[in-house]
Design a protein around this motif. Structure first.
Motif, PDB file in Angstrom:
ATOM      1  N   LYS A  89      41.505  51.044   0.406  1.00 31.12           N
ATOM      2  CA  LYS A  89      42.239  50.844   1.903  1.00 31.12           C
ATOM      3  C   LYS A  89      43.455  50.201   2.049  1.00 31.12           C
ATOM      4  CE  LYS A  89      38.578  53.982   3.900  1.00 31.12           C
ATOM      5  NZ  LYS A  89      37.574  54.414   4.987  1.00 31.12           N
ATOM      6  N   PRO A  90      44.856  50.250   2.081  1.00 29.16           N
ATOM      7  CA  PRO A  90      45.082  48.716   2.811  1.00 29.16           C
ATOM      8  C   PRO A  90      45.013  49.231   4.004  1.00 29.16           C
ATOM      9  CG  PRO A  90      46.573  51.769   3.018  1.00 29.16           C
ATOM     10  CD  PRO A  90      44.666  51.488   2.828  1.00 29.16           C
ATOM     11  N   VAL A  91      45.931  46.748   4.376  1.00 29.95           N
ATOM     12  CA  VAL A  91      45.537  46.693   5.859  1.00 29.95           C
ATOM     13  C   VAL A  91      47.094  45.870   6.180  1.00 29.95           C
ATOM     14  CG1 VAL A  91      44.056  45.108   6.711  1.00 29.95           C
ATOM     15  CG2 VAL A  91      42.962  46.355   4.762  1.00 29.95           C
ATOM     16  N   GLY A  92      46.954  46.325   6.879  1.00 34.61           N
ATOM     17  CA  GLY A  92      48.316  45.029   7.853  1.00 34.61           C
ATOM     18  C   GLY A  92      47.873  44.827   8.401  1.00 34.61           C
ATOM     19  N   PHE A  93      49.016  44.111   8.663  1.00 37.24           N
ATOM     20  CA  PHE A  93      48.373  42.545   9.785  1.00 37.24           C
ATOM     21  C   PHE A  93      49.713  42.706  11.306  1.00 37.24           C
ATOM     22  CE2 PHE A  93      46.326  41.342   6.131  1.00 37.24           C
ATOM     23  CZ  PHE A  93      45.158  41.418   6.322  1.00 37.24           C
ATOM     24  N   VAL A  94      48.996  42.188  12.444  1.00 39.29           N
ATOM     25  CA  VAL A  94      49.712  42.079  13.479  1.00 39.29           C
ATOM     26  C   VAL A  94      49.357  40.990  14.337  1.00 39.29           C
ATOM     27  CG1 VAL A  94      50.305  42.486  16.050  1.00 39.29           C
ATOM     28  CG2 VAL A  94      50.464  44.101  13.661  1.00 39.29           C
ATOM     29  N   SER A  95      49.535  39.451  13.468  1.00 46.51           N
ATOM     30  CA  SER A  95      48.710  38.428  14.374  1.00 46.51           C
ATOM     31  C   SER A  95      50.335  37.934  15.232  1.00 46.51           C
ATOM     32  CB  SER A  95      49.392  37.477  12.830  1.00 46.51           C
ATOM     33  OG  SER A  95      50.244  36.963  12.746  1.00 46.51           O
ATOM     34  N   TYR A  96      49.208  36.853  16.173  1.00 55.75           N
ATOM     35  CA  TYR A  96      50.343  36.199  17.022  1.00 55.75           C
ATOM     36  C   TYR A  96      48.963  34.709  17.193  1.00 55.75           C
ATOM     37  CZ  TYR A  96      46.362  37.163  20.431  1.00 55.75           C
ATOM     38  OH  TYR A  96      44.600  38.326  21.084  1.00 55.75           O
ATOM     39  N   GLY A  97      49.848  33.737  17.857  1.00 56.34           N
ATOM     40  CA  GLY A  97      49.378  31.933  18.291  1.00 56.34           C
ATOM     41  C   GLY A  97      50.439  30.775  18.262  1.00 56.34           C
ATOM     42  N   GLY A  98      50.323  30.238  18.587  1.00 54.90           N
ATOM     43  CA  GLY A  98      51.424  28.923  18.729  1.00 54.90           C
ATOM     44  C   GLY A  98      52.607  29.258  18.401  1.00 54.90           C
ATOM     45  N   ILE A  99      53.017  27.905  17.140  1.00 56.25           N
ATOM     46  CA  ILE A  99      53.935  27.834  16.774  1.00 56.25           C
ATOM     47  C   ILE A  99      53.925  28.648  15.209  1.00 56.25           C
ATOM     48  CG2 ILE A  99      53.101  25.570  15.215  1.00 56.25           C
ATOM     49  CD1 ILE A  99      56.399  25.005  15.846  1.00 56.25           C
ATOM     50  N   SER A 100      52.445  28.654  15.056  1.00 59.89           N
ATOM     51  CA  SER A 100      52.841  29.191  13.462  1.00 59.89           C
ATOM     52  C   SER A 100      52.428  30.888  14.002  1.00 59.89           C
ATOM     53  CB  SER A 100      51.349  29.403  13.104  1.00 59.89           C
ATOM     54  OG  SER A 100      50.239  29.493  13.302  1.00 59.89           O
ATOM     55  N   GLY A 101      52.578  31.183  14.938  1.00 53.96           N
ATOM     56  CA  GLY A 101      52.489  33.302  14.894  1.00 53.96           C
ATOM     57  C   GLY A 101      51.267  33.372  14.313  1.00 53.96           C
ATOM     58  N   GLY A 102      50.301  32.559  13.810  1.00 50.87           N
ATOM     59  CA  GLY A 102      48.125  32.942  13.439  1.00 50.87           C
ATOM     60  C   GLY A 102      48.977  33.948  11.887  1.00 50.87           C
ATOM     61  N   ILE A 103      49.952  33.201  10.930  1.00 53.07           N
ATOM     62  CA  ILE A 103      50.058  33.183   9.738  1.00 53.07           C
ATOM     63  C   ILE A 103      48.799  32.408   8.809  1.00 53.07           C
ATOM     64  CG2 ILE A 103      52.099  33.847  10.036  1.00 53.07           C
ATOM     65  CD1 ILE A 103      53.255  30.572   8.578  1.00 53.07           C
ATOM     66  N   ARG A 104      48.316  31.382   9.068  1.00 48.61           N
ATOM     67  CA  ARG A 104      47.100  31.050   9.126  1.00 48.61           C
ATOM     68  C   ARG A 104      46.009  31.528   9.093  1.00 48.61           C
ATOM     69  NH1 ARG A 104      48.959  24.871  11.504  1.00 48.61           N
ATOM     70  NH2 ARG A 104      48.134  26.675  13.113  1.00 48.61           N
ATOM     71  N   ALA A 105      45.849  32.627  10.393  1.00 49.48           N
ATOM     72  CA  ALA A 105      44.819  33.496   9.599  1.00 49.48           C
ATOM     73  C   ALA A 105      44.934  34.521   9.109  1.00 49.48           C
ATOM     74  CB  ALA A 105      44.022  33.914  11.507  1.00 49.48           C
ATOM     75  N   VAL A 106      45.839  34.943   8.845  1.00 48.79           N
ATOM     76  CA  VAL A 106      46.651  36.223   8.397  1.00 48.79           C
ATOM     77  C   VAL A 106      46.170  36.062   6.333  1.00 48.79           C
ATOM     78  CG1 VAL A 106      47.697  37.632   7.387  1.00 48.79           C
ATOM     79  CG2 VAL A 106      47.763  37.317   9.858  1.00 48.79           C
ATOM     80  N   GLU A 107      46.667  34.971   6.202  1.00 50.51           N
ATOM     81  CA  GLU A 107      46.197  34.411   4.668  1.00 50.51           C
ATOM     82  C   GLU A 107      45.145  33.861   4.687  1.00 50.51           C
ATOM     83  OE1 GLU A 107      48.679  33.667   2.677  1.00 50.51           O
ATOM     84  OE2 GLU A 107      49.474  34.775   3.965  1.00 50.51           O
TER      85      GLU A 107
END
Length: 203
Positions: A117-135
């Motif tokens: 199944k496919p998974v997409g991400f909406v991320s949030y955080g400080g300066i990174s916007g959550g991209i490290r969590a997504v990776e």
């Protein structure tokens, strides 16, 4: 109903999209973003949205092959939501360069429910916007045999992007990102649903 017509109806039905709200932290900002994202999905006819908010889920972090009755009851409420989904969007903050333990707990308690199944991400955080969590989540979901789509919504300093009424001050970028991600989820969700109707996924 004619078998051919039933098959055609199943393949053209809206995809069931499960929005997993990962944060269970007190005072979290996630509901504001979730409300906005729900409004984006509501404008489309190719998805039927369900929401799984992990702040409303009580699952211990200790895993067991023989969970007690309370855990079994909670899983009986949560697991069918994942099972029924054709696609997922994970709304996650970034905590200390990673994603919340509540989300890892949910993932680790399930396997076939994520598969093919496919998974997409909406991320949030400080300066990174959550991209490290997504990776990091991309690696985790690969182990689950899920397909993560390339594009998503990234919200650095998310609090400052919304006004006091919970509306984006400038929605241009986030709305474009949400549309692109949902378009990719629709393609993958439809392709994988059709493929699984022909032959089981080989895991």
């Amino acid at each position: 109903m004619d078998t051919t017509n039933a098959t055609t109806a199943a393949r053209t039905a809206p995809l069931t999209l499960a929005l997993v709200v990962a944060s269970d932290r007190e005072g979290r900002f996630a509901p504001v973003i979730a409300d906005w994202f729900r409004s984006r999905v509501a404008e489309r006819e190719d998805f039927a949205l369900t929401v799984l908010d992990l702040a409303e889920v009580t699952l211990p972090t200790s895993l067991s092959y023989d969970p007690d009755p309370a855990v079994r009851a909670e899983l009986a409420r949560v697991t069918p939501v994942l099972e029924a989904a054709d696609a997922f969007v994970v709304l996650t903050p970034e905590y200390n360069h990673s994603f919340p333990a509540s989300l890892k707990n949910l993932i680790d308690r399930h396997y076939t429910q994520w598969r093919a199944k496919p998974v997409g991400f909406v991320s949030y955080g400080g300066i990174s916007g959550g991209i490290r969590a997504v990776e990091q989540l991309r690696q985790v979901y690969a182990e689950m045999h899920a397909v993560t789509v390339r594009d998503g919504v990234v919200l650095p300093h998310a609090h400052g992007q919304f006004d006091e009424d919970g509306r984006f001050k400038d929605p241009t970028g986030p709305e474009a990102g949400a549309k692109l991600m949902l378009d990719q989820l629709a393609w993958w969700g439809t392709a994988l649903r059709d493929a699984k109707a022909v032959r089981p996924y080989a895991a």
